[in-house]
Scaffold this active site. Structure first.
Site, PDB file in Angstrom:
ATOM      1  N   ASP A  37       0.832  -1.206   0.000  1.00  0.00           N
ATOM      2  CA  ASP A  37       0.000   0.000   0.000  1.00  0.00           C
ATOM      3  C   ASP A  37       0.867   1.256   0.000  1.00  0.00           C
ATOM      4  OD1 ASP A  37      -2.247  -1.674   0.176  1.00  0.00           O
ATOM      5  OD2 ASP A  37      -2.114  -1.712   2.357  1.00  0.00           O
ATOM      6  N   HIS A  62      -5.407  -3.630   5.405  1.00  0.00           N
ATOM      7  CA  HIS A  62      -4.863  -4.005   4.095  1.00  0.00           C
ATOM      8  C   HIS A  62      -5.954  -4.671   3.259  1.00  0.00           C
ATOM      9  CE1 HIS A  62      -1.910  -5.020   1.089  1.00  0.00           C
ATOM     10  NE2 HIS A  62      -2.116  -6.323   1.226  1.00  0.00           N
TER      11      HIS A  62
END
Length: 334
Positions: free
Chosen positions: A172, A196
């Site tokens: 990310d 996530h």
């Protein structure tokens, strides 16, 4: 063409790296789409002295292939036969788990839970038994649920140390940094907090200098970061998911922890327990962290100047993260 001077530097680097001084790393799921490039990157890391690779099939071949790379680290492959999992874990400093099935078009990370939860539980049980003081890095999805499974397993085994259990959300950060670079032309560290999976991913683009966007443009950029994995799944047309970028992310997080153990000051974001939202019943959260030789040294406060859209995104993410974590814990307790 590679200049002779550059080649000489590489030769000196490889020959001067002492295998006895580096970290010992096990990769569980090393023959898979993430595991192979991850193992390649770790083999070329001069801070790694021993690389143990484990998978249910093909792992000795992967290890033999990597062993021909002229870096100082030693590579050994293990299979389930002859107690191979325990042998792969013996004496390890770091255990990195990319094992599991990948996403296909139309699947969310949560759709992987039923299969991957059992795999991670089994591997966490072995790690807790064989190398309980090793730092454990979970790459397998859904991380929001699978790290809590590992944490519960370690608690049940009496060896739980929250400083050493890490859910790898580094991909990310890579996406946030890359997407900001495409606009500003600057490579920056863009923190990403939360979880996530989908809207639990909260990129803090307020920390990127020179990123001037309208609210609508910012919303699109945040959405792209949250669902960037879908771009890859769709582009691969059902043939895989984000394996190469995820392997790079896993290698970066492992390297960051090794460098911190060697005395460097390292700051990363990762999904951990014991966070600033624990009092609200959210026992896992991807936070901005400082690392040291023991793992997580300090949970850093969120920047004071985050935007309202980022504050709202965190508020939206919290109940989703708590729910996913509870799902993992319930599975671990079965």
């Amino acid at each position: 063409m590679l200049r002779l001077s550059t080649t000489s530097k590489l030769i000196r680097q490889f020959s001067s790296t002492s295998a006895a001084q580096g970290a010992k790393v096990a990769v569980l799921g090393a023959a898979g789409g993430i595991g192979q490039p991850l193992s390649l990157l770790l083999k070329t890391n001069p801070n790694v002295s021993k690389l143990n690779l484990y998978d249910i099939v093909n792992c000795p071949g992967v290890a033999a292939d990597l062993s021909h790379i002229n870096t100082a680290s030693e590579v050994t492959g293990f299979s389930p036969e002859n107690n191979g999992l325990d042998k792969a874990l013996e004496g390890m400093d770091y255990v990195v788990i990319p094992a599991g099935v990948p996403r296909k078009p139309g699947m969310t990370r949560d759709d992987l839970f039923d299969t991957n939860a059992g795999i991670v539980k089994l591997l966490a049980q072995a790690s807790a038994r064989v190398c309980p003081t090793a730092k454990l890095l979970i790459i397998s999805n859904p991380v929001n649920s699978l790290l809590p499974i590992a944490a519960q397993v370690y608690q049940d085994c009496g060896v739980f140390d929250p400083k050493k259990l890490i859910g790898v959300t580094t991909l990310d950060l890579l996406r946030a940094s890359r997407f900001a670079y495409e606009i500003t032309g600057k490579v920056e560290f863009v923190p990403v907090v939360g979880g996530h999976a989908g809207t639990t991913i909260v990129p803090l683009y307020s920390q990127a200098t020179g990123l001037k966007l309208s609210p609508e443009e910012m919303a699109k950029l945040i959405y792209r970061t949250q669902f960037g994995g879908d771009e890859v799944v769709q582009a691969k047309a059902g043939k895989g998911s984000a394996t190469l970028s995820m392997a790079y992310a896993g290698a970066r997080m492992t390297d960051s922890m090794i460098r911190a153990a060697n005395g460097e000051e390292v700051i990363e974001c990762a999904y951990i327990s014991d966070n600033q939202y624990s009092s609200q019943g959210v026992n896992f959260f991807a936070s901005l962290l400082k690392f040291n030789k023991d793992g997580v040294q300090e949970i850093l406060s969120l920047p004071s100047n985050i935007s309202q859209i980022e504050k709202d995104a965190i508020a939206t993410a919290l109940p989703q993260i708590a729910s996913a974590a509870n799902k993992g814990i319930a599975f671990a307790k079965k």
